[in-house]
Design an enzyme around this catalytic site. Structure first.
Site, short mmCIF file in Angstrom:
data_model
loop_
_atom_site.label_atom_id
_atom_site.label_comp_id
_atom_site.label_asym_id
_atom_site.label_seq_id
_atom_site.Cartn_x
_atom_site.Cartn_y
_atom_site.Cartn_z
N TYR A 224 -4.55 -26.63 4.96
CA TYR A 224 -3.38 -27.11 5.72
C TYR A 224 -3.81 -27.81 7.01
O TYR A 224 -3.12 -28.71 7.48
CB TYR A 224 -2.48 -25.93 6.10
CG TYR A 224 -1.49 -25.54 5.04
CD1 TYR A 224 -1.91 -24.95 3.86
CD2 TYR A 224 -0.13 -25.74 5.23
CE1 TYR A 224 -1.00 -24.58 2.89
CE2 TYR A 224 0.79 -25.37 4.27
CZ TYR A 224 0.35 -24.79 3.10
OH TYR A 224 1.27 -24.42 2.15
N LYS B 203 -11.10 -17.22 -4.32
CA LYS B 203 -11.65 -17.93 -5.48
C LYS B 203 -13.16 -18.02 -5.24
O LYS B 203 -13.75 -19.10 -5.21
CB LYS B 203 -10.98 -19.31 -5.60
CG LYS B 203 -11.31 -20.08 -6.85
CD LYS B 203 -10.65 -19.53 -8.10
CE LYS B 203 -11.09 -20.31 -9.32
NZ LYS B 203 -10.69 -19.66 -10.59
N ASP C 299 -6.42 -16.89 -9.70
CA ASP C 299 -5.77 -17.11 -11.00
C ASP C 299 -5.39 -15.77 -11.64
O ASP C 299 -4.28 -15.60 -12.16
CB ASP C 299 -6.65 -17.97 -11.94
CG ASP C 299 -8.10 -17.49 -12.01
OD1 ASP C 299 -8.50 -16.62 -11.22
OD2 ASP C 299 -8.83 -18.00 -12.88
N ASP D 192 0.65 -19.31 0.14
CA ASP D 192 1.86 -20.11 -0.05
C ASP D 192 2.34 -19.96 -1.49
O ASP D 192 3.51 -19.69 -1.75
CB ASP D 192 1.56 -21.58 0.27
CG ASP D 192 2.77 -22.46 0.05
OD1 ASP D 192 3.87 -22.08 0.47
OD2 ASP D 192 2.61 -23.54 -0.58
N ASP E 47 5.57 -17.18 -3.06
CA ASP E 47 6.76 -17.62 -3.81
C ASP E 47 6.84 -16.87 -5.14
O ASP E 47 7.91 -16.45 -5.56
CB ASP E 47 6.71 -19.13 -4.09
CG ASP E 47 7.44 -19.94 -3.03
OD1 ASP E 47 7.52 -19.47 -1.88
OD2 ASP E 47 7.92 -21.05 -3.35
#
Ligand code: IPM
Ligand code: MG
Length: 358
Positions: free
Chosen positions: A141, A190, A222, A246, A250
């Protein structure tokens, strides 16, 4: 005199923040707290008025306050792929960075009476109670980004970057929360591919030495995305980087059936914080008195808890919300046949009436 800055923003932002302010006002009167509310424009509303999504004056106003209540930003009239055009979302990033709000807390708790609204089977989702701790001021970001020519082709890049200190402070927030809850922390990265994730994991393992009572598990992002829908009860506190947070927050949010119920807190280490509903501006619902104000109201509860150390009053709001859900009142996003459909304002009045403030 505690100062609260209210940034209603766009879409349903103004109507849901009105509800949160009404709830806070009631608490303030009952408890003689003398809360004052100062309003300013952000997002699309600020673009229309001032040409920019966030003014330096607005940041200064927030810096002189005790807490910030934000509605939502964005709408189709400001969507543009032109990189030079101002975007409402830049207001969020500017507030986070400008106010040093590095820790985003998104509690995902299932209301037992809303289980039918969840996309998951009852036996899978029942008992879900997770806090997602998302790093908010680093990562891709805020890393270096740009476009350039490479071998006569145009390329674009965003840099995923974390410093040791940035990882350490967010992981510490997560361990502190886990210690006060069920003492399980899942760190998501990751690290099989990304160097920034390897640093993340290394620092997390080092901080873990200070919290022997908390059980730490590492998951690749994942796998974490899959585990969230496979067996959400395995999670207590989840800590992760800005981009993964982020996406996962959700996903975690919808486990509860409606993103309209979920509050969030963005903290900077001390008491100061910014509180906002997780749902966006939902422009199609704006101005119709149908939006669910619960996420904004529950964000106000988080404000009382984290910025004003009023845990009891925060519980009073949360219990009022639980009570009216239990009594069967529903806004349209969580409506099921047999329950009572109510609008935004009526929901707000019901919450206030049901606040048990002895
Ligand atoms: C969020 C939002 C923002 C983000 C967008 C609107 C910039 O999705 O708060 O989760 O990506 O952080
Ligand atoms: Mg998001």
């Amino acid at each position: 005199m505690p100062k609260i800055v209210v940034l209603p923003g766009d879409g349903v932002g103004p109507e849901v923040t009105d509800c949160a302010v009404a709830v806070l006002t009631r608490i303030s009167q009952e408890r003689d707290l003398d809360f004052t509310f100062q309003y300013d424009l952000v997002g699309g509303a600020a673009i229309d008025r001032y040409g920019v999504p966030l003014r330096e004056e607005t940041l200064d106003l927030c810096r002189c306050s005790d807490a910030v209540l934000l509605g939502a930003v964005g709408g189709p009239q400001w969507d543009s792929t032109d990189p030079t055009a101002p975007h409402p979302e830049e207001a969020l990033l500017g507030l986070r960075k400008g106010l040093g709000l590095f820790a985003n807390l998104r509690p995902v708790r299932l209301f037992p009476d809303l289980i039918a609204a969840s996309p998951l089977k009852k036996e899978v989702v029942e008992g879900t109670d997770i806090v997602v701790v998302r790093e908010l001021t680093g990562d891709v970001y805020f890393g270096e980004k740009g476009r350039e020519k490479k071998n006569s082709s145009e390329v674009a890049f965003d840099t995923m970057i974390y410093s040791r200190e940035e990882v350490e402070r967010i992981v510490r927030v997560a361990f502190d929360i886990a210690r006060k809850r069920n003492k399980r922390l899942t760190s998501v990265d990751k690290a099989n591919i990304l160097e920034s994730s390897r640093l993340w994991r290394e620092v997390t393992n080092a901080v873990a030495q200070e919290y022997p009572q908390v059980k730490l598990v590492h998951l690749y992002v994942d796998n974490a995305a899959m585990q969230l829908v496979l067996n959400p009860r395995q999670f207590d506190v989840v800590v992760t980087s800005n981009l993964f947070g982020d996406i996962l927050s959700d996903e975690a949010a919808i486990l509860t059936g409606s993103i309209g119920m979920l509050p969030s807190a963005s903290l900077g280490g001390k008491m100061f914080g910014l509180y906002e509903p997780v749902h966006g501006s939902a422009p199609d619902l704006a101005g119709k008195d149908v939006a669910n104000p619960m996420a904004a109201i529950l964000s106000a509860a988080l404000m009382l808890r984290f910025s004003f150390d009023l845990d009891h009053e925060a519980r009073v709001i949360e219990q009022a919300v639980e009570k009216i859900i239990e009594k069967g009142y529903r806004t349209q996003d969580i409506y099921t046949p047999g329950t009572t459909l109510v609008g935004t304002r009526e929901t707000c009045s019901l919450v206030i009436e049901n606040m048990n403030l002895p």
